[in-house]
Design a protein around this motif. Structure first.
Motif, PDB file in Angstrom:
ATOM      1  N   GLU A  17      85.126  72.066 -11.832  1.00 39.60           N
ATOM      2  CA  GLU A  17      85.450  71.423 -13.112  1.00 39.60           C
ATOM      3  C   GLU A  17      86.475  72.240 -13.885  1.00 39.60           C
ATOM      4  O   GLU A  17      87.410  71.689 -14.471  1.00 39.60           O
ATOM      5  CB  GLU A  17      84.178  71.259 -13.942  1.00 39.60           C
ATOM      6  CG  GLU A  17      83.233  70.201 -13.428  1.00 39.60           C
ATOM      7  CD  GLU A  17      81.947  70.140 -14.250  1.00 39.60           C
ATOM      8  OE1 GLU A  17      81.915  70.712 -15.354  1.00 39.60           O
ATOM      9  OE2 GLU A  17      80.992  69.521 -13.770  1.00 39.60           O
TER      10      GLU A  17
ATOM     11  N   ALA B  26      90.142  71.039 -14.958  1.00 44.66           N
ATOM     12  CA  ALA B  26      90.569  71.043 -16.361  1.00 44.66           C
ATOM     13  C   ALA B  26      91.835  71.875 -16.537  1.00 44.66           C
ATOM     14  O   ALA B  26      92.697  71.549 -17.361  1.00 44.66           O
ATOM     15  CB  ALA B  26      89.451  71.591 -17.235  1.00 44.66           C
TER      16      ALA B  26
ATOM     17  N   ALA C 275      80.230  73.834  -8.665  1.00 46.81           N
ATOM     18  CA  ALA C 275      80.598  72.628  -9.406  1.00 46.81           C
ATOM     19  C   ALA C 275      81.310  72.989 -10.709  1.00 46.81           C
ATOM     20  O   ALA C 275      82.318  72.368 -11.072  1.00 46.81           O
ATOM     21  CB  ALA C 275      79.358  71.787  -9.690  1.00 46.81           C
ATOM     22  N   LYS C 276      80.820  74.030 -11.409  1.00 50.84           N
ATOM     23  CA  LYS C 276      81.458  74.465 -12.656  1.00 50.84           C
ATOM     24  C   LYS C 276      82.862  75.002 -12.370  1.00 50.84           C
ATOM     25  O   LYS C 276      83.793  74.760 -13.136  1.00 50.84           O
ATOM     26  CB  LYS C 276      80.619  75.536 -13.341  1.00 50.84           C
ATOM     27  CG  LYS C 276      79.389  74.995 -14.020  1.00 50.84           C
ATOM     28  CD  LYS C 276      78.631  76.090 -14.737  1.00 50.84           C
ATOM     29  CE  LYS C 276      77.369  75.558 -15.379  1.00 50.84           C
ATOM     30  NZ  LYS C 276      76.601  76.622 -16.043  1.00 50.84           N
TER      31      LYS C 276
END
Length: 135
Positions: free
Chosen positions: A120, A124, A116-117
């Motif tokens: 993200e 970004a 998930a990180k």
């Protein structure tokens, strides 16, 4: 007299060799026996016919007189077609223990958080590039 068809160990250290014997239940594993009815050499490959040798006539005789085979000997008798061994099924045997299941769940959760990180961070990284391209 209660009789068993069982294995009596022979051979040298780390080189096992077993005799299949008829023995009283109370006698020791390698001790007194009534009759030798076969042999098993676990050092030979499973494909070799000389790995297990049975005197089937004598085994049938002793089975008729009430001798009970041990589980390992019953496997040999089943392969030879002398006696039938019921299949056993323990589906829980292969499952990991409680703590191992907890560790696996914890590891899976950490992997999901890391994924998930990473998603993200990728989003970004792509977002400012898209805004710059739009201008």
């Amino acid at each position: 007299m209660a009789l068993k068809i069982r294995l009596a160990r022979g051979g040298a250290k780390k080189r096992p060799y077993y005799h299949i014997v008829i023995a009283d239940v109370r006698s020791p594993r390698d001790g007194r026996f009534i009759e030798k009815v076969g042999r098993w050499d676990p050092m030979l490959s499973k494909e070799e016919g000389a790995r297990v040798q049975l005197n089937e006539d004598r085994i049938k005789h002793w089975l008729d007189h009430g001798a009970l085979p041990t589980d390992r000997v019953l496997r040999f008798l089943d392969e030879a077609g002398v006696s039938k061994r019921e299949a056993r099924n323990n589906p829980d045997k292969a499952k990991p223990g409680k703590k191992a299941q907890e560790r696996l769940a914890e590891k899976k959760q950490k992997e999901e958080e890391a994924a998930a990180k990473a998603a993200e961070a990728e989003a970004a990284k792509n977002a400012p590039a898209e805004e710059a391209a739009a201008e």
